[in-house]
Scaffold this active site. Sequence first.
Site, mmCIF file in Angstrom:
data_model
loop_
_atom_site.group_PDB
_atom_site.id
_atom_site.type_symbol
_atom_site.label_atom_id
_atom_site.label_comp_id
_atom_site.label_asym_id
_atom_site.label_seq_id
_atom_site.Cartn_x
_atom_site.Cartn_y
_atom_site.Cartn_z
ATOM 1 N N CYS A 47 0.855 -1.194 -0.144
ATOM 2 C CA CYS A 47 0.003 0.019 0.112
ATOM 3 C C CYS A 47 0.569 1.224 -0.062
ATOM 4 C CB CYS A 47 -0.820 -0.156 1.200
ATOM 5 S SG CYS A 47 -2.030 -1.264 1.209
ATOM 6 N N HIS A 81 -3.981 7.016 0.886
ATOM 7 C CA HIS A 81 -4.019 5.597 0.225
ATOM 8 C C HIS A 81 -5.512 5.273 0.672
ATOM 9 C CE1 HIS A 81 -4.143 1.521 -0.129
ATOM 10 N NE2 HIS A 81 -3.902 1.215 1.147
ATOM 11 N N ASN A 124 -9.930 -0.802 -2.348
ATOM 12 C CA ASN A 124 -8.765 -0.636 -1.949
ATOM 13 C C ASN A 124 -7.739 -1.219 -3.015
ATOM 14 O OD1 ASN A 124 -6.009 -0.804 -1.099
ATOM 15 N ND2 ASN A 124 -6.614 -1.488 1.143
HETATM 16 O O1 UT7 Z 1 -4.515 -1.071 2.604
HETATM 17 C C1 UT7 Z 1 -3.744 -1.682 3.695
HETATM 18 C C2 UT7 Z 1 -4.116 -1.367 5.093
HETATM 19 N N1 UT7 Z 1 -5.282 -2.179 5.420
HETATM 20 C C3 UT7 Z 1 -5.902 -1.603 6.302
HETATM 21 O O2 UT7 Z 1 -5.597 -0.382 6.746
HETATM 22 C C4 UT7 Z 1 -7.196 -2.334 6.605
HETATM 23 C C5 UT7 Z 1 -7.433 -2.209 8.036
HETATM 24 N N2 UT7 Z 1 -8.585 -2.617 8.540
HETATM 25 C C6 UT7 Z 1 -9.953 -2.754 8.284
HETATM 26 O O3 UT7 Z 1 -10.236 -1.766 7.344
HETATM 27 C C7 UT7 Z 1 -11.289 -3.319 8.981
HETATM 28 O O4 UT7 Z 1 -10.361 -4.081 10.409
HETATM 29 C C8 UT7 Z 1 -11.658 -4.274 8.266
HETATM 30 C C9 UT7 Z 1 -12.628 -3.761 7.138
HETATM 31 C C10 UT7 Z 1 -10.856 -5.291 7.639
HETATM 32 C C11 UT7 Z 1 -12.785 -5.157 9.160
HETATM 33 O O5 UT7 Z 1 -13.804 -4.412 9.730
HETATM 34 P P1 UT7 Z 1 -13.805 -4.895 11.427
HETATM 35 O O6 UT7 Z 1 -14.799 -3.664 12.069
HETATM 36 O O7 UT7 Z 1 -12.375 -4.836 12.211
HETATM 37 O O8 UT7 Z 1 -14.172 -6.100 11.372
HETATM 38 P P2 UT7 Z 1 -13.969 -7.394 12.106
HETATM 39 O O9 UT7 Z 1 -12.843 -7.934 11.545
HETATM 40 O O10 UT7 Z 1 -13.744 -7.085 13.585
HETATM 41 O O11 UT7 Z 1 -15.180 -8.546 11.966
HETATM 42 C C12 UT7 Z 1 -16.291 -8.326 12.544
HETATM 43 C C13 UT7 Z 1 -17.290 -9.334 12.222
HETATM 44 C C14 UT7 Z 1 -16.703 -10.821 12.566
HETATM 45 O O12 UT7 Z 1 -17.915 -11.608 12.949
HETATM 46 P P3 UT7 Z 1 -17.741 -11.892 14.504
HETATM 47 O O13 UT7 Z 1 -16.735 -12.625 15.014
HETATM 48 O O14 UT7 Z 1 -18.073 -10.663 15.115
HETATM 49 O O15 UT7 Z 1 -19.255 -12.779 14.617
HETATM 50 C C15 UT7 Z 1 -16.465 -11.011 10.764
HETATM 51 O O16 UT7 Z 1 -16.433 -12.372 10.816
HETATM 52 O O17 UT7 Z 1 -17.833 -9.128 10.777
HETATM 53 C C16 UT7 Z 1 -17.342 -10.515 10.280
HETATM 54 N N3 UT7 Z 1 -16.983 -10.244 8.780
HETATM 55 C C17 UT7 Z 1 -18.062 -9.937 7.876
HETATM 56 N N4 UT7 Z 1 -19.433 -9.972 7.882
HETATM 57 C C18 UT7 Z 1 -19.907 -9.830 6.587
HETATM 58 C C19 UT7 Z 1 -15.762 -10.107 8.433
HETATM 59 N N5 UT7 Z 1 -15.840 -10.021 6.920
HETATM 60 C C20 UT7 Z 1 -17.132 -9.804 6.383
HETATM 61 C C21 UT7 Z 1 -17.731 -9.514 5.569
HETATM 62 N N6 UT7 Z 1 -19.194 -9.423 5.514
HETATM 63 N N7 UT7 Z 1 -17.038 -9.147 4.256
#
Ligand code: UT7
Length: 334
Positions: free
Chosen positions: A115, A261, A291
């Site tokens: 990135c 980014h 992204n």
């Molecule tokens: O570009 C390089 C740098 N990258 C970044 O900066 C990305 C940084 N991170 C993020 O943007 C976020 O952490 C994400 C968008 C990747 C994820 O969002 P989050 O709010 O941190 O969600 P999470 O990973 O804590 O997941 C929450 C819930 C989980 O379910 P449970 O365990 O609460 O039941 C996941 O399994 O959401 C679930 N989940 C989804 N649900 C529906 C994960 N992916 C999905 C999905 N659709 N696509």
Amino acid sequence: MYTSKISGVGHYVPENVVTNNDLSKLMETNDAWIQERTGIKERRHIKKGDGNSTSVMGVKAAKIALERAKLAPKDIDMIVFATLSPDMYFPGGGVQVQEMMGMRTVPALDVRNQCSGFVYAVSVADQFIKTGMYKHVLVIGAENHSGGLDFTTRGRSVSVIFGDGAGAAVLSRNEGDGGILSTHIHSEGKHKDQLSLQGPSTEHWVPQIIQENDQENIPYYPYMNGQFVFKHAVVRFAEVINEGLKANNLESSEIDMLIPHQANLRISQFIQKKMKLRDDQVFNNIQKYGNTTAASIPIALSEAWEQGKIKDGDLVVLAAFGSGFTWGSAIIRW
Ligand code: UT7
């Protein structure tokens, strides 16, 4: 010592639009979750047979950047190509661009900083121009993510985020004031596993992957510890922007356009708030493209310029954070 300026920008994204609803047909996800957590509404994916690849998209973006810089391929003295999704393991994308654009036997360097790849590439190009070694350096960020993502429910936390596309900028020797005032790049390899794609590589070579066929722990799909990455991103983004501003005795209120980014709209909004910036001081287009890693800043830069949001004399700041971890900023007087 010379200085460099950005003399032309361009971008290209594949025509094929993939909406959140399209993805919900492939895996357990939904439009509300994706928009709420990331801001993304749709992204572009290469379609089989559309002729695109990472280097082909890079060439399409580069041609536009060259035209806007009023330069021909023969004028380019060096290519710096940033990607994490090259067409092949080796050689890199830079040499393919050299060949496809019919350039002289100029150096072609591939940058592997995910990135932060475009900011790193700009920093490299800037150094070659500063020393007087080269006059025009073509910098490209291009990614074909869709070819290597897990579009089952197992991979949903990563695969809904990433999109394909390319952006390019020509850095040229600056004859007037301003230009690229400074670049600032960093790394912290202790977090290398938090956002990574481990194979195929010498650690997980092809026969091993085929033999183990470990469905639980597949090393040839990207892994991301989303919350861990998020927490580090918001700290490092602000830190490296402030580092750049301080180096040039500038205040955040003087920024005309911050191009972060496009990792996650929530990250951009967090930085905007932290840096006390107005909406018109920050450019976001993740809603349309997801992204696109190394391509996200040059695509956003090119769109902002096309929309008349970047004008001569403006203070433009580029900032990135990602896998490695690596991060960086570039402070530009346009
Ligand atoms: O570009 C390089 C740098 N990258 C970044 O900066 C990305 C940084 N991170 C993020 O943007 C976020 O952490 C994400 C968008 C990747 C994820 O969002 P989050 O709010 O941190 O969600 P999470 O990973 O804590 O997941 C929450 C819930 C989980 O379910 P449970 O365990 O609460 O039941 C996941 O399994 O959401 C679930 N989940 C989804 N649900 C529906 C994960 N992916 C999905 C999905 N659709 N696509």
